[in-house]
Design an enzyme around this catalytic site. Sequence first.
Site, mmCIF file in Angstrom:
data_model
loop_
_atom_site.group_PDB
_atom_site.id
_atom_site.type_symbol
_atom_site.label_atom_id
_atom_site.label_comp_id
_atom_site.label_asym_id
_atom_site.label_seq_id
_atom_site.Cartn_x
_atom_site.Cartn_y
_atom_site.Cartn_z
ATOM 1 N N HIS A 135 0.866 -1.182 0.000
ATOM 2 C CA HIS A 135 0.000 0.000 0.000
ATOM 3 C C HIS A 135 0.906 1.237 0.000
ATOM 4 O O HIS A 135 2.017 1.196 0.538
ATOM 5 C CB HIS A 135 -0.846 -0.048 1.266
ATOM 6 C CG HIS A 135 -1.890 1.014 1.390
ATOM 7 N ND1 HIS A 135 -1.605 2.285 1.818
ATOM 8 C CD2 HIS A 135 -3.230 0.988 1.161
ATOM 9 C CE1 HIS A 135 -2.720 2.999 1.849
ATOM 10 N NE2 HIS A 135 -3.724 2.241 1.446
ATOM 11 N N ASP A 212 3.152 -4.633 8.102
ATOM 12 C CA ASP A 212 1.956 -3.816 7.944
ATOM 13 C C ASP A 212 0.761 -4.751 8.096
ATOM 14 O O ASP A 212 0.435 -5.519 7.184
ATOM 15 C CB ASP A 212 1.985 -3.147 6.560
ATOM 16 C CG ASP A 212 0.706 -2.366 6.284
ATOM 17 O OD1 ASP A 212 -0.227 -2.423 7.111
ATOM 18 O OD2 ASP A 212 0.648 -1.703 5.234
ATOM 19 N N GLN A 215 -4.350 -5.189 6.995
ATOM 20 C CA GLN A 215 -5.329 -6.143 6.431
ATOM 21 C C GLN A 215 -5.250 -7.517 7.067
ATOM 22 O O GLN A 215 -5.972 -8.424 6.639
ATOM 23 C CB GLN A 215 -5.134 -6.268 4.907
ATOM 24 C CG GLN A 215 -5.309 -4.975 4.148
ATOM 25 C CD GLN A 215 -6.742 -4.427 4.177
ATOM 26 O OE1 GLN A 215 -7.685 -5.110 4.573
ATOM 27 N NE2 GLN A 215 -6.903 -3.175 3.777
ATOM 28 N N LYS A 238 -10.307 -0.572 10.547
ATOM 29 C CA LYS A 238 -10.453 -1.778 9.723
ATOM 30 C C LYS A 238 -10.731 -2.999 10.601
ATOM 31 O O LYS A 238 -10.872 -4.116 10.110
ATOM 32 C CB LYS A 238 -9.180 -2.013 8.910
ATOM 33 C CG LYS A 238 -8.920 -0.923 7.869
ATOM 34 C CD LYS A 238 -7.744 -1.287 6.999
ATOM 35 C CE LYS A 238 -7.124 -0.116 6.286
ATOM 36 N NZ LYS A 238 -7.904 0.385 5.155
ATOM 37 N N CYS A 376 -4.791 2.509 -3.625
ATOM 38 C CA CYS A 376 -3.547 3.040 -3.043
ATOM 39 C C CYS A 376 -2.405 2.032 -3.188
ATOM 40 O O CYS A 376 -1.586 1.874 -2.281
ATOM 41 C CB CYS A 376 -3.719 3.433 -1.586
ATOM 42 S SG CYS A 376 -4.836 4.816 -1.372
HETATM 43 N N1 7TS Z 1 -1.610 -0.715 4.748
HETATM 44 C C1 7TS Z 1 -2.502 -1.473 4.109
HETATM 45 C C2 7TS Z 1 -2.140 -2.854 3.676
HETATM 46 C C3 7TS Z 1 -3.780 -0.962 3.867
HETATM 47 O O1 7TS Z 1 -4.677 -1.729 3.240
HETATM 48 C C4 7TS Z 1 -4.100 0.349 4.280
HETATM 49 C C5 7TS Z 1 -5.428 0.987 3.964
HETATM 50 C C6 7TS Z 1 -3.128 1.080 4.973
HETATM 51 C C7 7TS Z 1 -1.886 0.524 5.185
HETATM 52 C C8 7TS Z 1 -3.400 2.444 5.495
HETATM 53 O O2 7TS Z 1 -4.331 2.391 6.516
HETATM 54 P P1 7TS Z 1 -4.874 3.744 7.185
HETATM 55 O O3 7TS Z 1 -5.956 3.284 8.092
HETATM 56 O O4 7TS Z 1 -3.723 4.331 7.926
HETATM 57 O O5 7TS Z 1 -5.346 4.607 6.075
HETATM 58 N N2 7TS Z 1 -6.114 0.408 2.868
HETATM 59 C C9 7TS Z 1 -7.201 0.910 2.258
HETATM 60 C C10 7TS Z 1 -7.828 0.266 1.189
HETATM 61 O O6 7TS Z 1 -7.459 -0.815 0.737
HETATM 62 N N3 7TS Z 1 -8.864 1.007 0.766
HETATM 63 O O7 7TS Z 1 -8.927 2.105 1.528
HETATM 64 C C11 7TS Z 1 -7.898 2.054 2.457
#
Ligand code: 7TS
Length: 419
Positions: A135, A212, A215, A238, A376
């Site tokens: 990401h 990371d 997910q 999430k 992203c």
């Molecule tokens: N890493 C991964 C693997 C992610 O899927 C996401 C967000 C992030 C980092 C960042 O997370 P945040 O909560 O700090 O923004 N992924 C997604 C997505 O797949 N669609 O919207 C956000």
Amino acid sequence: MRTVTNLHTAPRVTFDVQKVRRDFPILKEKIRGRPLVYLDNAATTQKPQAVIDTLTRYYSEGNSNIPRGVHFLSERATRNYEEARTTVKTFLNAAASQEIVFVRGATEGINLVAQSYGRTHVQAGDEILISEMEHHSNIVPWQMLCEEKGATLRVIPITDEGEIQLEEYERLLTPKTKLVAVAHVSNALGTINPIREIIAAAHLRNIPVLIDGAQSAPHLPVDVQALDCDFYVFSGHKLYGPTGIGVLYGKTRWLEAMPPYQGGGDMIRSVTFEKTLYNTLPYKFEAGTPHIAGGIGLGVAIRYVQALGLEAIAAYEQALLSYATEAITSVPGVRLIGTAKDKASVISFVLTGVHAHDAGTVLDHDGIAIRAGHHCAQPVMKRFGVPATCRASLSFYNTKEESDALVAGLHKVRAVFHL
Ligand code: 7TS
């Protein structure tokens, strides 16, 4: 009611999806008169009533700043916030609560490590190793660090199935490598990476590893001590919790050796104009008033997930993933992007002759929420030669009927575009 086998404990456990759905008020919503089919869980998950009630109760009955107050409300808020930290510690099986740093989300957790670890441990000529499926949140902070330091970002290539090329990975580990940062589960492909092997290979060369977990935390049991990762980040939103709160787990010895990320209130022991002494862990990394309600809400979300059981969740979601994958691929013109052997929750695909955004818009008319775009993860799109994909991402509250609704919707997309 559906029955799934708990993977790790022998007796069969039941997973009553209809009962679970009743815990999530938004799932009763109608979108343009049609029942909401929410398949965008990788972007953010919906919240159970218990989390919503916690936020309302906090602001209506418990609002107070921490940890400065000596009064009742402040002491209670502090206690609840710290209990949430303990809940996270247990959830990840961290060795100590001081290894749990509250941040805004996975993105901030990675930026914290990039800036803080990077400031003291990375120099010109060094290398940071990430994978081709990251990401942007696990790419850009490292790029920024490399630019600042004159270091180099190296990228582990992935296969046509969307799996990390482990031999290439081992080849890229050199004395110059100062950190490996990889996703546990890819948000764009759904691949579950073999992080145990990835961590072990790096540790053979004394290289720390950041995982990371944005997910993975919502879908798989995670034990940071068993994995032996040095850092692990995830986002509360999430994981059925509020937005604006997340977690950085770091081994004590790394966090001790890292300078503060931001300066401000609560991260200090004493301040004079000549010198400031920093607070102990984890407060050294928590400058300013945090998202108190968010932290407490995240604790409640985690306890909700724990009550369902991560093994039961994983088993239910795996069964649904297989069912939905087979059904979606049966639609003419569908090509899956990401066909790794080990996958979680995510089905990314393209539909020949239709842009992903157009497909998403047609589905939306029927109340079906998927994601369309690059997620992203633009380098992943480039790797597979597509501008964007449609992505259905599943949660334990999704059903086979919702998967069927998506498939019917895709047939409708084909009809709309005369395919
Ligand atoms: N890493 C991964 C693997 C992610 O899927 C996401 C967000 C992030 C980092 C960042 O997370 P945040 O909560 O700090 O923004 N992924 C997604 C997505 O797949 N669609 O919207 C956000």
